[in-house]
Design a protein around this motif. Sequence first.
Motif, PDB file in Angstrom:
ATOM      1  N   TYR A 248      -4.118   8.072  -6.045  1.00 59.28           N
ATOM      2  CA  TYR A 248      -4.613   6.885  -5.355  1.00 59.28           C
ATOM      3  C   TYR A 248      -6.061   6.570  -5.715  1.00 59.28           C
ATOM      4  O   TYR A 248      -6.453   5.416  -5.800  1.00 59.28           O
ATOM      5  CB  TYR A 248      -4.482   7.075  -3.835  1.00 59.28           C
ATOM      6  CG  TYR A 248      -4.955   5.880  -3.047  1.00 59.28           C
ATOM      7  CD1 TYR A 248      -4.220   4.693  -3.083  1.00 59.28           C
ATOM      8  CD2 TYR A 248      -6.127   5.913  -2.317  1.00 59.28           C
ATOM      9  CE1 TYR A 248      -4.642   3.582  -2.389  1.00 59.28           C
ATOM     10  CE2 TYR A 248      -6.560   4.811  -1.611  1.00 59.28           C
ATOM     11  CZ  TYR A 248      -5.809   3.636  -1.654  1.00 59.28           C
ATOM     12  OH  TYR A 248      -6.233   2.542  -0.971  1.00 59.28           O
ATOM     13  N   PHE A 249      -6.891   7.622  -5.939  1.00 60.59           N
ATOM     14  CA  PHE A 249      -8.317   7.401  -6.183  1.00 60.59           C
ATOM     15  C   PHE A 249      -8.635   7.077  -7.636  1.00 60.59           C
ATOM     16  O   PHE A 249      -9.790   6.874  -7.982  1.00 60.59           O
ATOM     17  CB  PHE A 249      -9.127   8.631  -5.751  1.00 60.59           C
ATOM     18  CG  PHE A 249      -9.065   8.885  -4.286  1.00 60.59           C
ATOM     19  CD1 PHE A 249      -9.352   7.865  -3.386  1.00 60.59           C
ATOM     20  CD2 PHE A 249      -8.711  10.123  -3.785  1.00 60.59           C
ATOM     21  CE1 PHE A 249      -9.285   8.079  -2.008  1.00 60.59           C
ATOM     22  CE2 PHE A 249      -8.636  10.349  -2.415  1.00 60.59           C
ATOM     23  CZ  PHE A 249      -8.929   9.323  -1.528  1.00 60.59           C
TER      24      PHE A 249
ATOM     25  N   TYR B  48       0.829  -1.207   0.000  1.00 60.96           N
ATOM     26  CA  TYR B  48       0.000   0.000   0.000  1.00 60.96           C
ATOM     27  C   TYR B  48       0.863   1.258   0.000  1.00 60.96           C
ATOM     28  O   TYR B  48       2.064   1.202   0.136  1.00 60.96           O
ATOM     29  CB  TYR B  48      -0.901   0.023   1.248  1.00 60.96           C
ATOM     30  CG  TYR B  48      -1.672  -1.241   1.440  1.00 60.96           C
ATOM     31  CD1 TYR B  48      -2.728  -1.561   0.585  1.00 60.96           C
ATOM     32  CD2 TYR B  48      -1.333  -2.149   2.444  1.00 60.96           C
ATOM     33  CE1 TYR B  48      -3.436  -2.738   0.744  1.00 60.96           C
ATOM     34  CE2 TYR B  48      -2.027  -3.324   2.605  1.00 60.96           C
ATOM     35  CZ  TYR B  48      -3.083  -3.621   1.744  1.00 60.96           C
ATOM     36  OH  TYR B  48      -3.762  -4.796   1.891  1.00 60.96           O
TER      37      TYR B  48
ATOM     38  N   LYS C   3      -8.207   4.526  -9.349  1.00 58.29           N
ATOM     39  CA  LYS C   3      -8.677   3.181  -9.662  1.00 58.29           C
ATOM     40  C   LYS C   3     -10.200   3.065  -9.606  1.00 58.29           C
ATOM     41  O   LYS C   3     -10.757   2.078 -10.043  1.00 58.29           O
ATOM     42  CB  LYS C   3      -8.027   2.175  -8.713  1.00 58.29           C
ATOM     43  CG  LYS C   3      -8.268   2.425  -7.258  1.00 58.29           C
ATOM     44  CD  LYS C   3      -7.462   1.429  -6.440  1.00 58.29           C
ATOM     45  CE  LYS C   3      -7.662   1.702  -4.959  1.00 58.29           C
ATOM     46  NZ  LYS C   3      -6.741   0.936  -4.156  1.00 58.29           N
ATOM     47  N   PHE C   4     -10.880   4.104  -9.052  1.00 56.12           N
ATOM     48  CA  PHE C   4     -12.343   4.038  -8.966  1.00 56.12           C
ATOM     49  C   PHE C   4     -13.008   4.587 -10.227  1.00 56.12           C
ATOM     50  O   PHE C   4     -14.218   4.582 -10.322  1.00 56.12           O
ATOM     51  CB  PHE C   4     -12.831   4.826  -7.740  1.00 56.12           C
ATOM     52  CG  PHE C   4     -12.208   4.343  -6.455  1.00 56.12           C
ATOM     53  CD1 PHE C   4     -12.314   3.016  -6.076  1.00 56.12           C
ATOM     54  CD2 PHE C   4     -11.496   5.207  -5.644  1.00 56.12           C
ATOM     55  CE1 PHE C   4     -11.731   2.564  -4.904  1.00 56.12           C
ATOM     56  CE2 PHE C   4     -10.916   4.763  -4.464  1.00 56.12           C
ATOM     57  CZ  PHE C   4     -11.029   3.433  -4.098  1.00 56.12           C
ATOM     58  N   PHE C   5     -12.204   5.092 -11.165  1.00 59.43           N
ATOM     59  CA  PHE C   5     -12.780   5.687 -12.373  1.00 59.43           C
ATOM     60  C   PHE C   5     -12.268   4.972 -13.617  1.00 59.43           C
ATOM     61  O   PHE C   5     -11.197   4.392 -13.615  1.00 59.43           O
ATOM     62  CB  PHE C   5     -12.390   7.171 -12.465  1.00 59.43           C
ATOM     63  CG  PHE C   5     -13.372   8.068 -11.783  1.00 59.43           C
ATOM     64  CD1 PHE C   5     -14.344   8.728 -12.512  1.00 59.43           C
ATOM     65  CD2 PHE C   5     -13.333   8.238 -10.408  1.00 59.43           C
ATOM     66  CE1 PHE C   5     -15.254   9.556 -11.886  1.00 59.43           C
ATOM     67  CE2 PHE C   5     -14.232   9.061  -9.772  1.00 59.43           C
ATOM     68  CZ  PHE C   5     -15.211   9.730 -10.513  1.00 59.43           C
ATOM     69  N   ASN C   6     -13.071   5.051 -14.671  1.00 64.01           N
ATOM     70  CA  ASN C   6     -12.633   4.480 -15.945  1.00 64.01           C
ATOM     71  C   ASN C   6     -13.164   5.351 -17.079  1.00 64.01           C
ATOM     72  O   ASN C   6     -14.370   5.464 -17.256  1.00 64.01           O
ATOM     73  CB  ASN C   6     -13.167   3.053 -16.060  1.00 64.01           C
ATOM     74  CG  ASN C   6     -12.230   2.207 -16.901  1.00 64.01           C
ATOM     75  OD1 ASN C   6     -11.498   2.742 -17.727  1.00 64.01           O
ATOM     76  ND2 ASN C   6     -12.250   0.919 -16.696  1.00 64.01           N
TER      77      ASN C   6
ATOM     78  N   LEU D  88      -6.659   4.452 -15.505  1.00 64.06           N
ATOM     79  CA  LEU D  88      -7.863   5.196 -15.876  1.00 64.06           C
ATOM     80  C   LEU D  88      -8.439   4.741 -17.219  1.00 64.06           C
ATOM     81  O   LEU D  88      -9.579   5.048 -17.530  1.00 64.06           O
ATOM     82  CB  LEU D  88      -7.525   6.684 -15.998  1.00 64.06           C
ATOM     83  CG  LEU D  88      -7.479   7.523 -14.731  1.00 64.06           C
ATOM     84  CD1 LEU D  88      -6.937   8.890 -15.056  1.00 64.06           C
ATOM     85  CD2 LEU D  88      -8.853   7.639 -14.126  1.00 64.06           C
TER      86      LEU D  88
ATOM     87  N   MET E  77     -13.910  14.467 -12.238  1.00 62.12           N
ATOM     88  CA  MET E  77     -13.823  13.676 -11.010  1.00 62.12           C
ATOM     89  C   MET E  77     -13.833  14.529  -9.746  1.00 62.12           C
ATOM     90  O   MET E  77     -14.076  14.039  -8.657  1.00 62.12           O
ATOM     91  CB  MET E  77     -12.526  12.837 -11.012  1.00 62.12           C
ATOM     92  CG  MET E  77     -12.583  11.668 -11.937  1.00 62.12           C
ATOM     93  SD  MET E  77     -11.041  10.718 -12.164  1.00 62.12           S
ATOM     94  CE  MET E  77     -10.091  10.935 -10.723  1.00 62.12           C
TER      95      MET E  77
END
Length: 446
Positions: free
Chosen positions: A171-172, A44, A174-177, A237, A165
């Motif tokens: 770090y964040f 991490y 990975k929640f978006f594509n 992304l 976004m």
Amino acid sequence: MMKFLMMMIFMIPLCFKKNMFWMVQMMLFLMMYFFMNLMINVMYYCNLSYMYSCDMLSYGLILLSIWIIILMLMSSESLYKMNFYPNFFMFNLIMLLIMLFLTFSVMNLFMFYLFFESSLIFTLLLIIGWGYQPERIQAGMYFLFYTLFASLPLLLGIFYIFNKMNYIMIYFMKFFNFNLYLLYFSMIMAFLVKMPMYFVHLWLPKAHVEAPVSGSMILAGVMLKLGGYGLLRVLILFQKVGLKLNIIFIIISLLGGFYLSLKCFCQVDIKSLIAYSSVAHMSMVIGGIMTMNYWGFIGSYILMIGHGLCSSGMFCLANINYERLHSRSLYINKGMMSLMPSMSLWWFLLMSSNMAAPPSLNLMGEISLINSLVSWCWLSMFLLMLISFFSAGYSLYLYSYIQHGKFYLGIYSFYMGLSREYLLLMLHWLPLNILIMKIDYFMIWF
């Protein structure tokens, strides 16, 4: 992470005092060992402070940056001896290290862009200020415009992502594509130019040939890795688009790597040959990252660190010869085995690492990359086979050409390797071949 930044900032006044050349180097060694003993959580992000953090990817590349900067000071003793602006040189290196440190450790994508571009300024100063030939201005312009031309779309892409976004923390991501072709190209192009990918690689051999030894070391050792680091961070992304379009970059890279391997056999300038071999190695890294699988990510990371040490060491060797013969031509650098027999061992060791012989990190990296590319498409096997074969070929060609044959009769005075030079080469080669012992850390970071 902030403590290291403060340490580097407080080293700047040391650069302007008299006779502090080796003191700065010792301080950097000290910082290196502090950083090595940093508690790092492999899986991490850790060592979080207001804006900085460190995961395995940043950790390895920051470590590489500090190490290469230390070795650059060690290899540039002639500047100190001739009093060729050594204070400004040290200042330049410390500033460059600060920029690289910040590039690899910031969490904010915009700040990453800012430091990514700032490191270019200090490298440009190195090439233009301490380069050898009059063409260095032209090489600097090539370097500047290639990189800046591709970087503006990256800035616009970052603003677009922020608009969508509302945050740009790495770090964040990975929640978006995003499924947007134009955004994909604009975000990725700057990193491909920096790597450099075939077709946009022309600035690299030019910059290497004109740069001083320290410029070549930082270019090969760390600058190319900025591109790989950016790709590893940003591609998360673009997974949907990547599945459709990455094939283009993989094909260009592998064909380009093969073509450049052949081009290495045509070079008559030692530095130029090593620079082209860098591009050929980086083409495999681009291929590995673009497959977007586990082996590719691991392999690209390992090969980036391995190649950083190996390529930097080879530029040091080229410079050691250049300081004796005042030429980088293969026709004049011949028969070195008769004149510097102990140095030919180091040529051999670094050449063998360059062709990915065990136990170097390059071998582990190439095995992982071959695994990733062949599992992606079995046809890539043929190009990989050719690239690996020719990489051994041009390494042996360079080694045998320089070491054997009749030496140039125009040499009127000559001296053997200095202990400083042997230490310099040792410090390139040892980490490159000892790190294979801790390969498990590399393999589980992702």
